[in-house]
Design a protein around this motif. Sequence first.
Motif, PDB file in Angstrom:
ATOM      1  N   PHE A   1      44.682  44.788  39.568  1.00 53.92           N
ATOM      2  CA  PHE A   1      44.005  43.493  39.653  1.00 53.92           C
ATOM      3  C   PHE A   1      42.484  43.612  39.577  1.00 53.92           C
ATOM      4  O   PHE A   1      41.819  42.860  38.859  1.00 53.92           O
ATOM      5  N   LEU A   2      41.912  44.558  40.316  1.00 56.89           N
ATOM      6  CA  LEU A   2      40.459  44.614  40.466  1.00 56.89           C
ATOM      7  C   LEU A   2      39.690  44.875  39.168  1.00 56.89           C
ATOM      8  O   LEU A   2      38.629  44.272  38.965  1.00 56.89           O
TER       9      LEU A   2
ATOM     10  N   ARG B   1      35.377  40.071  34.967  1.00 49.34           N
ATOM     11  CA  ARG B   1      35.055  38.647  34.888  1.00 49.34           C
ATOM     12  C   ARG B   1      33.924  38.259  35.836  1.00 49.34           C
ATOM     13  O   ARG B   1      33.146  37.353  35.542  1.00 49.34           O
ATOM     14  N   TYR B   2      33.839  38.963  36.978  1.00 44.08           N
ATOM     15  CA  TYR B   2      32.834  38.614  37.989  1.00 44.08           C
ATOM     16  C   TYR B   2      32.087  39.883  38.427  1.00 44.08           C
ATOM     17  O   TYR B   2      32.262  40.372  39.537  1.00 44.08           O
ATOM     18  N   PRO B   3      31.250  40.432  37.555  1.00 50.34           N
ATOM     19  CA  PRO B   3      30.595  41.713  37.861  1.00 50.34           C
ATOM     20  C   PRO B   3      29.610  41.653  39.027  1.00 50.34           C
ATOM     21  O   PRO B   3      29.287  42.688  39.606  1.00 50.34           O
ATOM     22  N   SER B   4      29.127  40.473  39.387  1.00 53.43           N
ATOM     23  CA  SER B   4      28.125  40.383  40.468  1.00 53.43           C
ATOM     24  C   SER B   4      28.758  40.337  41.853  1.00 53.43           C
ATOM     25  O   SER B   4      28.065  40.422  42.866  1.00 53.43           O
ATOM     26  N   ILE B   5      30.071  40.191  41.921  1.00 53.98           N
ATOM     27  CA  ILE B   5      30.746  40.088  43.215  1.00 53.98           C
ATOM     28  C   ILE B   5      31.052  41.481  43.753  1.00 53.98           C
ATOM     29  O   ILE B   5      31.660  42.304  43.072  1.00 53.98           O
TER      30      ILE B   5
ATOM     31  N   GLU C   1      42.263  33.832  41.671  1.00 50.11           N
ATOM     32  CA  GLU C   1      42.417  34.885  40.669  1.00 50.11           C
ATOM     33  C   GLU C   1      43.571  35.823  41.017  1.00 50.11           C
ATOM     34  O   GLU C   1      44.291  36.293  40.126  1.00 50.11           O
ATOM     35  N   PHE C   2      43.781  36.081  42.302  1.00 50.33           N
ATOM     36  CA  PHE C   2      44.872  36.965  42.704  1.00 50.33           C
ATOM     37  C   PHE C   2      46.223  36.312  42.415  1.00 50.33           C
ATOM     38  O   PHE C   2      47.154  36.976  41.949  1.00 50.33           O
TER      39      PHE C   2
END
Length: 290
Positions: A109-110, A116-120, A277-278
């Motif tokens: 998953f990660l 998609r969300y590199p800043s998180i 997302e999960f």
Amino acid sequence: MNLDWYYTFLVLSKHLNYHKASAELFLTEPTLHQQIKKLEKYLQVKLFETVGRNLTLTQTGQDFIPIAQKIISTHEEGVQKIRLKDKKLEDKISIVVSPYIANYLLPKFLPTFFERYPSIDISITVLQKDIAQTIEKNQFDIGIAREEPFTTKINIEKICEGKIALFFPKEADSLSEIELFKKYKILSDNHPIYWSKTKQEITNLVPEAQFTSIHDISITEKLIGMGQGISLLPLYLTTNFNPHIGFRLPEKISTPVSFTYMMNRKESKLIKLFKQEFKIFIDTEQSNLS
């Protein structure tokens, strides 16, 4: 001391003209005069003087320019740093998961989530039990486990992982379901929900069946690959398991269904995003098998 006094001083020292300085600062001339007087009183020095009709800086005023610039620069840098730090806190989420989730779900998953969300930024803690209690105590933002939490103090979402399949050593592919139950130890209890009923069904079907309690799926996988047993595990794990392991849907016993429980107490846009997302990831895993 008011930081605005320092800005006013620097603008006035640049123009040496109250009218031009007040226009740049959007202040009235009396207000500008008042701020300069307050700054001089605070510093106990004279910064400006009038020579004829011209406004000039005193020597002390000239010496004070780099000091005022440094004070303002330090202030602005500090504000910027604290804003960036606060933004990083907003983009960070802490997750506590069971070993199964850590070993079999998050590695798949990660990577997609981070793409998609590199800043998180995500911190992950793995616990064998008591995950719901840590969420109750606000120790983590999100908890994911296979053990159903019996509490009303947190938000709980039940996510269907799908059907359970019978996994066995590949060399035993020709054996029937009954023969598998007779020949191999049944590695049980790797899921806290469905095994109690499943063991009873298998015992009714094959009274001599032998069970070995193995709570960890990764150990269960290794033992099956070594020809040391069989087990009932989520069907979607077929994409992860090694080529020495075969599988089929059980026909002689009812097919259990596996569930995962996602928990949170705090609410935020980031928590909502991660949960969404999960769930999409789990749905996609299921659809890939249909």
